[in-house]
Motif scaffolding. Structure first.
Motif, PDB file in Angstrom:
ATOM      1  N   ILE A  46      24.309  -3.095  23.174  1.00 54.31           N
ATOM      2  CA  ILE A  46      23.549  -3.549  24.272  1.00 54.31           C
ATOM      3  C   ILE A  46      22.562  -4.833  23.946  1.00 54.31           C
ATOM      4  N   ALA A  72      23.233  -8.142  25.880  1.00 49.43           N
ATOM      5  CA  ALA A  72      22.376  -8.717  26.825  1.00 49.43           C
ATOM      6  C   ALA A  72      21.844 -10.038  26.786  1.00 49.43           C
ATOM      7  N   VAL A 119      23.698  -5.117  32.444  1.00 48.63           N
ATOM      8  CA  VAL A 119      23.228  -4.265  31.088  1.00 48.63           C
ATOM      9  C   VAL A 119      22.988  -2.800  31.548  1.00 48.63           C
ATOM     10  N   ALA A 126      25.146   0.564  29.900  1.00 48.33           N
ATOM     11  CA  ALA A 126      24.156   1.546  29.277  1.00 48.33           C
ATOM     12  C   ALA A 126      24.359   2.785  29.608  1.00 48.33           C
ATOM     13  N   GLY A 175      17.848   0.290  29.273  1.00 45.65           N
ATOM     14  CA  GLY A 175      18.843  -0.984  29.651  1.00 45.65           C
ATOM     15  C   GLY A 175      18.189  -2.058  30.093  1.00 45.65           C
TER      16      GLY A 175
END
Length: 278
Positions: free
Chosen positions: A125, A129, A146, A150, A211
Motif C-alpha cells: 500500500i 498510494a 487505498v 487495505a 489506509g
C-alpha cells in the motif's frame, strides 16, 4: 396489580443483565488500561529525569496540553480522516459482500477471484498510494481505492470461508424439502457466515484508518495524515503524537462499534468472540 408484579422481575432482570455486562467489560479491559497507565507514567518520569528535548520526545503532559491548544485544527483534520475512512470502508464492504456472494454461487468465480483476493493483499500500500494519487489526482477516489485495497481481503475471505463452512446437514435438509439455492443461502449459509464476518470486519475497520493515513501522506489537502506530516516537518513532535492519540481513539471507537452492530444484527455470533464482546 398483576401486570406490575409481572413486569417488576423482568425490569430487574434487564437491569441486572446490563450491570453484569458493564462489569464484565470493565473486568476484561482493566489489565490493558493498567498497562497503558503504567507506560504513560514511565514515559513521563523518563522525560523529566533525562531532560531530553521536547523536539525529540515530549512528555505526555506536554502532548495533552499542546494537543488541546490545537484542538480545533486537530478536530478538523480528524473529521476529514474519519469521513474518508467511512466512505472507503463502505465501498470496500459492499464489494466484499457482492463478490463473496457471487463466489459462493459459482465455483468458476471462486477459482477465478479467490487467487485475486490473495494478490490484492500482497500489494504494498505504501508504494501503491502515490501511484493512485498520480493517476486519479488529490480527490476522494484515490483515498477510497487505498482503503479498499487495505480492507477488502479480510472481509471477503471471511465471508467466503463462512459461507463454505455452513452445516451440510442443514443444507441437505432444506434441499430435500425443495428449498431453492437462494433459500438455502438465506437460512443456512448467511447466518453461519456472520460470526466469521464480524471477526474479519474488526480486522478490516482498523486497517481502514491506517489506509486513510497512508493515502493522506501520499497527497491530501486535509486529514490527520497530512497534519502529522506538516507537524513533523516543523519539528512539533508533541503535535504529531497528539494526532497519533486521536487516530488511536478513532480506531478503537470504530473497533468497538463493530460489537454494537454485531449485537443488533447477529446476537448469536457473540459466542464466537467470547472474551472480546463489550
Amino acid at each position: 396489580m398483576t401486570t406490575s408484579a409481572i413486569d417488576e422481575p423482568v425490569t430487574a432482570d434487564r437491569g441486572t443483565y446490563s450491570f453484569n455486562g458493564i462489569r464484565a467489560s470493565l473486568r476484561w479491559a482493566w489489565p490493558a488500561l493498567t498497562v497503558v497507565v503504567l507506560l504513560i507514567a514511565a514515559w513521563q518520569v523518563y522525560v523529566e529525569v533525562s531532560g531530553i528535548r521536547p523536539q525529540v520526545l515530549p512528555s505526555p503532559a506536554r502532548v495533552v496540553v499542546q494537543g488541546w491548544a490545537q484542538r480545533d485544527a486537530i478536530a478538523e483534520n480528524a473529521a476529514a480522516t474519519l469521513q474518508v475512512t467511512l466512505v472507503g470502508f463502505a465501498v470496500s464492504l459492499a464489494l466484499a459482500w457482492l463478490l463473496a456472494i457471487a463466489v459462493d454461487f459459482s465455483p468458476w468465480l471462486r477459482r477465478a477471484f479467490v487467487p485475486l483476493f490473495v494478490v490484492s493483499q500482497t500489494l504494498p500500500i505504501i508504494a501503491i498510494a502515490p501511484l493512485l494519487i498520480i493517476w486519479f489526482g488529490f480527490g476522494l477516489l484515490p483515498k477510497i481505492l487505498v482503503i479498499a485495497l487495505a480492507t477488502f481481503f479480510p472481509m471477503a475471505i471471511g465471508l467466503v470461508e463462512g459461507f463454505a463452512a455452513a452445516d451440510r446437514d442443514a443444507r441437505s435438509l432444506l434441499a430435500s424439502m425443495g428449498a431453492s439455492r437462494w433459500q438455502q443461502f438465506t437460512y443456512v449459509r448467511l447466518p453461519s457466515a456472520l460470526p466469521r464476518f464480524f471477526t474479519s470486519l474488526r480486522i478490516g475497520i482498523t486497517y481502514a484508518v491506517v489506509g486513510a493515513l497512508f493515502a493522506e501522506y501520499a497527497g491530501a489537502t486535509a486529514g490527520l495524515g497530512i497534519y502529522m506530516s506538516q507537524q513533523k516537518n516543523s519539528f512539533r513532535t508533541d503535535l504529531v503524537l497528539a494526532a497519533v492519540v486521536v487516530t488511536a481513539v478513532i480506531s478503537v471507537l470504530l473497533f468497538v462499534s463493530t460489537f454494537v452492530v454485531e449485537r443488533l444484527v447477529a446476537p448469536w455470533a457473540r459466542h464466537g468472540s467470547a472474551g472480546l464482546h463489550v
